[in-house]
Scaffold this motif. Structure first.
Motif, PDB file in Angstrom:
ATOM      1  N   HIS A   8       0.854  -1.199  -0.004  1.00 55.99           N
ATOM      2  CA  HIS A   8      -0.012  -0.139  -0.032  1.00 55.99           C
ATOM      3  C   HIS A   8       0.833   1.267  -0.052  1.00 55.99           C
ATOM      4  O   HIS A   8       1.581   1.339   0.750  1.00 55.99           O
ATOM      5  N   ALA A   9       0.840   1.824  -1.017  1.00 55.55           N
ATOM      6  CA  ALA A   9       1.427   3.304  -0.987  1.00 55.55           C
ATOM      7  C   ALA A   9       0.583   4.596  -0.836  1.00 55.55           C
ATOM      8  O   ALA A   9      -0.561   4.514  -1.628  1.00 55.55           O
ATOM      9  N   SER A  41      10.879  -2.933  -9.756  1.00 55.27           N
ATOM     10  CA  SER A  41       9.554  -2.309  -9.244  1.00 55.27           C
ATOM     11  C   SER A  41       9.733  -1.729  -7.829  1.00 55.27           C
ATOM     12  O   SER A  41       9.055  -0.616  -7.772  1.00 55.27           O
ATOM     13  N   ALA A  42      10.510  -2.209  -7.014  1.00 50.61           N
ATOM     14  CA  ALA A  42      10.721  -1.504  -5.711  1.00 50.61           C
ATOM     15  C   ALA A  42      11.314  -0.290  -5.859  1.00 50.61           C
ATOM     16  O   ALA A  42      11.187   0.839  -5.160  1.00 50.61           O
ATOM     17  N   LEU A  49       7.703   7.590  -4.275  1.00 48.67           N
ATOM     18  CA  LEU A  49       7.557   8.017  -2.960  1.00 48.67           C
ATOM     19  C   LEU A  49       8.431   9.444  -2.782  1.00 48.67           C
ATOM     20  O   LEU A  49       7.723  10.338  -2.200  1.00 48.67           O
ATOM     21  N   LEU A  50       9.704   9.220  -3.126  1.00 53.37           N
ATOM     22  CA  LEU A  50      10.547  10.585  -2.674  1.00 53.37           C
ATOM     23  C   LEU A  50      10.279  11.542  -3.799  1.00 53.37           C
ATOM     24  O   LEU A  50      10.250  12.850  -3.030  1.00 53.37           O
ATOM     25  N   TYR A  51       9.783  11.264  -4.800  1.00 46.40           N
ATOM     26  CA  TYR A  51       9.268  12.541  -5.475  1.00 46.40           C
ATOM     27  C   TYR A  51       8.186  13.191  -4.994  1.00 46.40           C
ATOM     28  O   TYR A  51       8.004  14.459  -4.834  1.00 46.40           O
ATOM     29  N   PHE A  56       5.778  17.622  -2.130  1.00 47.21           N
ATOM     30  CA  PHE A  56       5.194  18.036  -0.763  1.00 47.21           C
ATOM     31  C   PHE A  56       5.763  19.306  -0.084  1.00 47.21           C
ATOM     32  O   PHE A  56       5.162  20.100   0.516  1.00 47.21           O
ATOM     33  N   ARG A  57       6.981  19.006   0.148  1.00 47.79           N
ATOM     34  CA  ARG A  57       7.878  19.921   1.064  1.00 47.79           C
ATOM     35  C   ARG A  57       8.003  21.063   0.284  1.00 47.79           C
ATOM     36  O   ARG A  57       7.974  22.263   0.867  1.00 47.79           O
ATOM     37  N   ARG A  58       8.208  20.893  -0.913  1.00 52.12           N
ATOM     38  CA  ARG A  58       8.415  22.300  -1.714  1.00 52.12           C
ATOM     39  C   ARG A  58       6.872  22.932  -1.667  1.00 52.12           C
ATOM     40  O   ARG A  58       7.085  24.230  -1.477  1.00 52.12           O
TER      41      ARG A  58
END
Length: 740
Positions: A8-9, A41-42, A49-51, A56-58
């Motif tokens: 689940h992401a 895939s991982a 997820l990092l992107y 979000f932080r930006r």
């Protein structure tokens, strides 16, 4: 063997949650290709997820920066932002600096900051807010007082607007409020200033830089009669003020910043007004003039009052003629211009007797008639003045021709001597004129008047004549002034002494008294004749002080001689005309008698016939007051005046004194007849008689034969000092005892 997993992401973006299930089948854990696919895939999932995390932080950083910029903007502007959730009652505010507290409240509190709003403003705030919430206004805007943390009331400007609705009902409202306390204070000050300008009596007129009227206040309308609706928007204009003067005023204001002065104008009603103007300019930050302001003070009443006062200061209130001040001012103008001028100063002969006999009211009426009668002699170059009392002056400008001046002087005397009729009284008077010529007789107005008075003084010796001033008169005037100053000094230094001339009874040859005679003896000039200083003292009023000195010293000496048994009679002291008219005469005499201890019965006062006849009714009253005290009264110089027998009968006298002139003439039939008549009158009135100036035995024998009671004179003794009289009296007493 195969395994199945669900990954689940989850990522958050813009408050929306996304879930994605990724099935992974591990059919064969040791299957190399499959493992590669799994790893790839991982990695992809981790990168994704990092992107999303970085994105979000930006985004969050941008929001934080935006909020910071908003806070800084609000802080710099002084505004604060609020957010009101109408549904649940919560209230947020941004950029809170601790000045205003806006807490959350329950839903029943409306508006939510109700407790912090000034009670006087609350109803207005509620009404304005309700109108907006009801959709009656586009936005909410209201200025009111809000309580600060230190419990003081500060003005704020609150603005807001409904931004969301729930079932057509407002659910959210946002807005800002700004601290406008200082602005309100400035606004209030400006309001007070504006109201002051509108309510003051002074006029205020404001121009722009091109001198176009942009505002006038009611005070200006009241002063000038010009309405604001008529002149606002028009150019500067003052009636009776030329444009050249207006430009001069502007130039002065431009140069110095202000101008002050008087102007006059014509009101709309047609009348004229006078005003005092204070003009100033207003400059901007760059020093450029933007406006002109003029304060207009109505001085019409003040100027008219001043004009009346000036006229009063220069006009005699009784006659309406120019007065003494105007005389000096106008004469100074002639002197300054070096204009030949003649000054004729005149007064009325014996005017005091008119006042005393018929009263000052009729005397004033006479002065007015004299002014009206002489006034026609005034003209373009001649001016008549009343200098005071019964003294007038006629100034003839532009001439010192003796012939012309003489003609005018004769005209004045003729006009004066023509009978006047006032209230059934007919007055026939004369005048005396003193004349001076400028520049011959003086170079200053004061000198000219003094010399004219001197000439008039000499003219009065004969009466009904005019005299031109000359140097001999000046010498006499200087001598007169010296005597006056000497009298003043003599009173201060006690140079006045009392000499006594004995009086003896013809019947018994006994010393019965003496007459006190003043002697003025100075260290440097010695004895000054009474004929010199007494007339001057009478004129200046110094005779009053001299009379007090003589009376006091005579009473002191008499009391001493009575106590020693030197004499038992009376000391006779002369009362001058000035003394007799004093309102406190009897009090003065009482004080001196009380001070010296002399009995009134040992005092005799001698009054001249002329003195009592100046005002007989007053004289009778004073004489009765003196007689009631036990003081004897003698009528001096009887027969030389003009008293009538009817008045003589009413005077409460004790003695008649026969004047020396009659005694000197006793060798003639007429002289003897006159003396006999006086003695007979005295005897019939039960009065005693004293003959003055008896110097020969023949005169003494004649007085004895005519039954005169007593005599005094050089035959018996000259006037003696106090010490000499004491020796004389003792000697006479011894001689009298030897004979009798």
């Amino acid at each position: 063997m195969a395994f199945s997993f669900n990954f689940h992401a989850q990522a958050e973006e813009q408050a929306i949650t996304q879930e994605e299930a990724i099935p992974v089948l591990l059919s064969n854990f040791l299957d190399i290709p499959a493992l590669s696919i799994f790893v790839v895939s991982a990695i992809v999932i981790v990168i994704f997820l990092l992107y999303n995390l970085m994105h979000f932080r930006r985004y969050q950083s941008n929001i934080t920066a935006s909020e910071e910029r908003l806070k800084l903007s609000l802080w710099a502007s002084g505004d604060e932002m609020w957010d009101w959730n109408i549904t649940d009652g919560t209230l947020y505010r941004t950029n809170a600096n601790g000045v205003y507290t806006l807490p959350s409240v329950d839903l029943d509190t409306f508006p939510p900051n109700q407790d912090l709003i000034h009670p006087a403003d609350l109803s207005r705030v509620v009404k304005t807010l309700q109108q907006h919430l009801a959709g009656e206004t586009e936005s909410f805007e209201c200025a009111y007082r809000l309580k600060s943390d230190n419990n003081s009331w500060n003005w704020v400007l609150d603005k807001g607007k409904v931004v969301s609705f729930d079932d057509d009902r407002p659910s959210r409202m946002t807005g800002t409020f700004k601290d406008i306390h200082q602005l309100k204070k400035i606004e209030n000050d400006l309001k007070i200033f504006a109201q002051s300008i509108e309510s003051i009596a002074e006029g205020v007129i404001i121009f722009d830089a091109q001198l176009t009227v942009i505002h006038i206040n009611p005070g200006y309308e009241n002063i000038t009669g010009q309405l604001a609706s008529k002149i606002e928007g028009s150019k500067l204009k003052f009636n009776k003020v030329t444009m050249s003067l207006a430009h001069e005023i502007k130039a002065e204001v431009d140069r110095c910043g202000n101008w002050q002065g008087d102007i006059s104008g014509q009101a709309k009603s047609g009348g004229f007004y006078m005003a005092y103007i204070t003009a100033n300019c207003i400059k901007d930050e760059e020093g450029k003039i933007t406006n002109y302001v003029a304060i207009v003070s109505d001085t019409t009443k003040r100027k008219r009052t001043e004009a009346k006062l000036v006229k009063m200061a220069k006009t005699d209130s009784l006659t309406g003629l120019p007065n003494r001040n105007a005389f000096f001012n106008n004469l100074q103008k002639q002197v300054s211009k070096n204009t030949p001028t003649a000054v004729l100063v005149f007064d009325l002969d014996n005017f005091k007797k008119i006042n005393d006999s018929v009263g000052h009211q009729l005397g004033d009426e006479l002065l007015k008639k004299i002014g009206n009668r002489i006034k026609p002699l005034s003209g373009d170059n001649n001016t008549l003045y009343r200098l005071g009392g019964d003294e007038f002056a006629l100034v003839m400008e532009g001439t010192n021709d003796i012939h012309k001046v003489t003609i005018v002087a004769k005209q004045i005397l003729t006009l004066l001597s023509t009978a006047y009729r006032i209230s059934q009284h007919e007055f026939v008077i004369t005048g005396s004129i003193g004349i001076v010529l400028y520049p011959d007789d003086g170079l200053k107005p004061e000198t000219l008047l003094r010399n004219a008075d001197t000439a008039m003084y000499h003219a009065k010796a004969d009466g009904n004549k005019y005299l031109f001033f000359n140097n001999e008169m000046n010498k006499q005037a200087v001598k007169r002034l010296q005597i006056e100053n000497l009298i003043r000094h003599g009173l201060k230094e006690d140079y006045f002494e009392v000499y006594y001339q004995p009086k003896t009874s013809l019947k018994s040859n006994k010393l019965i008294g003496m007459e006190a005679l003043v002697r003025f003896i100075t260290p440097k000039k010695g004895l000054i004749s009474p004929n010199i200083f007494i007339p001057i003292a009478e004129e200046t009023g110094q005779i009053i002080d001299i009379g007090d000195v003589v009376l006091r010293k005579a009473c002191i000496d008499m009391k001493k001689w009575i106590d020693k048994g030197v004499i038992t009679g009376r000391v006779a002291v002369n009362l001058s005309a000035r003394q007799f008219t004093l309102p406190d005469l009897t009090e003065r005499i009482d004080n001196i008698l009380l001070e010296t201890g002399l009995s009134p019965h040992n005092l005799e006062l001698e009054i001249t016939e002329g003195t009592v006849m100046d005002n007989p009714k007053h004289a009778i009253t004073i004489m009765h007051q003196l007689r009631e005290r036990g003081i004897h009264l003698a009528l001096d110089d009887f027969g030389t005046g003009y008293s009538s027998l009817s008045y003589l009968r009413k005077f409460p006298l004790n003695t008649l004194k026969i004047d020396k002139a009659f005694v000197d003439d006793c060798g003639t039939n007429i002289g003897r007849a006159m003396i006999d008549t006086i003695v007979t009158i005295a005897r019939n009135l039960s009065l005693s008689t004293v003959a003055e100036g008896v110097e020969t035995k023949e005169q003494k024998e004649l007085m004895t034969s005519m039954k005169c009671d007593s005599i005094q004179g050089y035959l018996y003794s000259k006037p003696l000092s106090a010490k000499e009289f004491s020796r004389f009296a003792n000697k006479q007493n011894k001689l009298y005892k030897l004979i009798n």
